[in-house]
Design a protein around this motif. Structure first.
Motif, PDB file in Angstrom:
ATOM      1  N   THR A 293       0.803  -1.222   0.000  1.00 54.71           N
ATOM      2  CA  THR A 293       0.000   0.000   0.000  1.00 54.71           C
ATOM      3  C   THR A 293       0.837   1.274   0.000  1.00 54.71           C
ATOM      4  O   THR A 293       0.341   2.331  -0.395  1.00 54.71           O
ATOM      5  CB  THR A 293      -0.969   0.019   1.194  1.00 54.71           C
ATOM      6  N   CYS A 294       2.105   1.192   0.407  1.00 54.27           N
ATOM      7  CA  CYS A 294       2.932   2.411   0.373  1.00 54.27           C
ATOM      8  C   CYS A 294       3.183   2.883  -1.058  1.00 54.27           C
ATOM      9  O   CYS A 294       3.439   4.056  -1.292  1.00 54.27           O
ATOM     10  CB  CYS A 294       4.258   2.180   1.090  1.00 54.27           C
ATOM     11  N   LEU A 295       3.065   1.974  -2.021  1.00 52.78           N
ATOM     12  CA  LEU A 295       3.213   2.373  -3.428  1.00 52.78           C
ATOM     13  C   LEU A 295       2.188   3.423  -3.818  1.00 52.78           C
ATOM     14  O   LEU A 295       2.428   4.240  -4.724  1.00 52.78           O
ATOM     15  CB  LEU A 295       3.077   1.145  -4.340  1.00 52.78           C
ATOM     16  N   PHE A 296       1.033   3.444  -3.130  1.00 46.01           N
ATOM     17  CA  PHE A 296      -0.013   4.414  -3.460  1.00 46.01           C
ATOM     18  C   PHE A 296       0.377   5.839  -3.059  1.00 46.01           C
ATOM     19  O   PHE A 296      -0.288   6.791  -3.470  1.00 46.01           O
ATOM     20  CB  PHE A 296      -1.329   4.002  -2.802  1.00 46.01           C
ATOM     21  N   GLU A 297       1.450   5.988  -2.287  1.00 46.90           N
ATOM     22  CA  GLU A 297       1.930   7.342  -1.978  1.00 46.90           C
ATOM     23  C   GLU A 297       2.492   8.021  -3.222  1.00 46.90           C
ATOM     24  O   GLU A 297       2.701   9.234  -3.229  1.00 46.90           O
ATOM     25  CB  GLU A 297       2.978   7.288  -0.872  1.00 46.90           C
ATOM     26  N   GLY A 298       2.724   7.245  -4.266  1.00 46.48           N
ATOM     27  CA  GLY A 298       3.183   7.803  -5.536  1.00 46.48           C
ATOM     28  C   GLY A 298       2.059   7.979  -6.537  1.00 46.48           C
ATOM     29  O   GLY A 298       2.310   8.108  -7.746  1.00 46.48           O
ATOM     30  N   THR A 299       0.823   7.995  -6.047  1.00 48.74           N
ATOM     31  CA  THR A 299      -0.349   8.184  -6.909  1.00 48.74           C
ATOM     32  C   THR A 299      -1.240   9.290  -6.331  1.00 48.74           C
ATOM     33  O   THR A 299      -0.980   9.802  -5.247  1.00 48.74           O
ATOM     34  CB  THR A 299      -1.194   6.887  -7.006  1.00 48.74           C
ATOM     35  N   VAL A 300      -2.305   9.608  -7.021  1.00 46.50           N
ATOM     36  CA  VAL A 300      -3.248  10.619  -6.527  1.00 46.50           C
ATOM     37  C   VAL A 300      -4.246  10.016  -5.539  1.00 46.50           C
ATOM     38  O   VAL A 300      -5.144  10.705  -5.070  1.00 46.50           O
ATOM     39  CB  VAL A 300      -4.032  11.291  -7.682  1.00 46.50           C
TER      40      VAL A 300
END
Length: 396
Positions: A250-257
């Motif tokens: 879920t930390c990958l979503f810190e690179g999304t909107v």
């Protein structure tokens, strides 16, 4: 300052208590293995709230045993963990102990020669999460470098890796090196900090190839496959075991909107955005929460998306992989795909390529590649990494 002797009876009680609490005994709790080594030395400690001996801070515990701790170095979130994510930390004096606290997440991120002048031995005692983009590995790297450059030894009180049971993700392309990815390793590296420090040394990753003199106090009764539930929150925003196991994905979503739940009491366990209204039924609204997230993305806006709080943790551990399906699904369903990975949409968005370790994963998702095909592209790098990793393992 004289280190107080501990009676055999007290040690016996301590060891029995530890055995009753858990089969796994972190290095810090194995006081007989290193207490004598601290005698007559001025000690500096790199610590945070996860640095515990029993139920007390390792700093407080060692001070009570007469150890001469002259300085504490605090990473992101501060020594006592009362500073929010990404917030710069100031130098201070710890009100509990009176020990000087030097910030490694403020004006400087690496101890200077002057900071180490009155230190004979440095101790690193921080619980890591086993994920490349967790910043404490970067802190350890710089501490090792500073110790090597200034002739200081580093004692590592090793701790289990709660995500040490699997190795997965693309290998970092060093063109994307940053604080959330300093070394050519996958997203989950499958090592403890003690093992990782040996790899940093052995692979010559410190500046100018310097080597840090290190001594590791190993975890007792531990292997990488064992389940380990950290007794203290890993950080203000990793406050449940669910979050610990979901964080690699879920930390990958810190690179999304999309929001990954910052601004809620359950970060890293939900995913959403206002744009998903009418697409997903579940919703949450990010708020400003002191010492957790002051200005989360989509502040005050209702976000719709995925609730991962009830995902079966046994299934997560059994799968042993980064869960790409959530990223692929939300990208495919997002109405305006052109802005999905655009970090210019908010100052809270991290550059996705730095998290992923390169531009390829983003390009693969945009191109519509299947999860299986994306994973196949990781295999050569993972095989080479696993071979390298074997040289530095302390545990099976």
């Amino acid at each position: 300052m004289e280190i107080r002797k501990i009676s055999p009876l007290i040690f016996l009680f301590f060891l029995i208590a530890q055995s009753a609490i858990s089969q796994i005994v972190p290095g810090a709790d194995r006081i007989p293995e290193y207490l004598d080594y601290l005698k007559g030395k001025r000690i500096g400690m790199v610590v945070n709230p996860t640095s515990r001996i029993g139920h007390k801070s390792s700093v407080d515990s060692l001070l009570s045993l007469g150890v001469n701790i002259v300085k504490v170095f605090g990473p992101e979130h501060g020594f006592r963990g009362d500073v929010g994510a990404g917030v710069k930390v100031k130098d201070d004096v710890d009100p509990t102990t009176g020990v000087k606290v030097v910030s490694l997440y403020g004006k400087t991120n690496k101890p200077t020669r002057k900071m180490l002048d009155d230190v004979d031995l440095m101790i690193f005692d921080i619980q890591d999460i086993g994920v490349r983009y967790f910043t404490y590995i970067a802190t350890m790297h710089r501490v090792m470098e500073a110790c090597a450059e200034n002739g200081k030894e580093l004692l590592i009180l090793d701790r289990p890796n709660p995500n040490g049971y699997f190795i997965d993700g693309p290998i970092l392309n060093m063109a994307y090196k940053s604080d959330i990815g300093m070394h050519p390793v996958p997203i989950t590296h499958g090592m403890t900090v003690g093992e990782y420090a040996q790899m940093i040394n052995g692979e010559g990753w410190l500046a100018n190839g310097v080597k840090c003199k290190i001594k590791v106090i190993p975890v007792a009764n531990y292997s990488h496959e064992m389940e380990y539930i950290p007794p203290v929150h890993m950080s203000p925003n990793i406050n449940t075991y669910q979050a610990v196991l979901l964080y690699p994905s879920t930390c990958l979503f810190e690179g999304t909107v999309l929001s990954e739940g910052r601004g809620t009491k359950f970060p890293f366990t939900v995913i959403g955005a206002p744009d998903f209204k009418g697409i997903y039924n579940f919703s949450f609204t990010p708020k400003s929460i002191k010492n957790m997230s002051a200005t989360p993305i989509h502040l005050g806006k209702e976000c719709f998306g995925l609730d991962l709080r009830n995902v079966d943790l046994k299934e997560i551990r059994s799968a042993g992989k980064i869960e790409l399906s959530w990223l692929i699904e939300t990208y495919n369903k997002f109405p305006d795909k052109a802005i999905f990975f655009d970090n210019k949409q908010s100052k809270e968005i991290v550059v996705f390529d730095k998290l992923a370790g390169g531009s390829l994963l983003k390009e693969q998702i945009i191109a519509g590649m299947s999860e299986d095909d994306i994973r196949k592209s990781w295999k050569p790098g993972l095989a080479k990494y696993k071979q390298m990793r074997e040289k530095y393992l302390i545990y099976q």
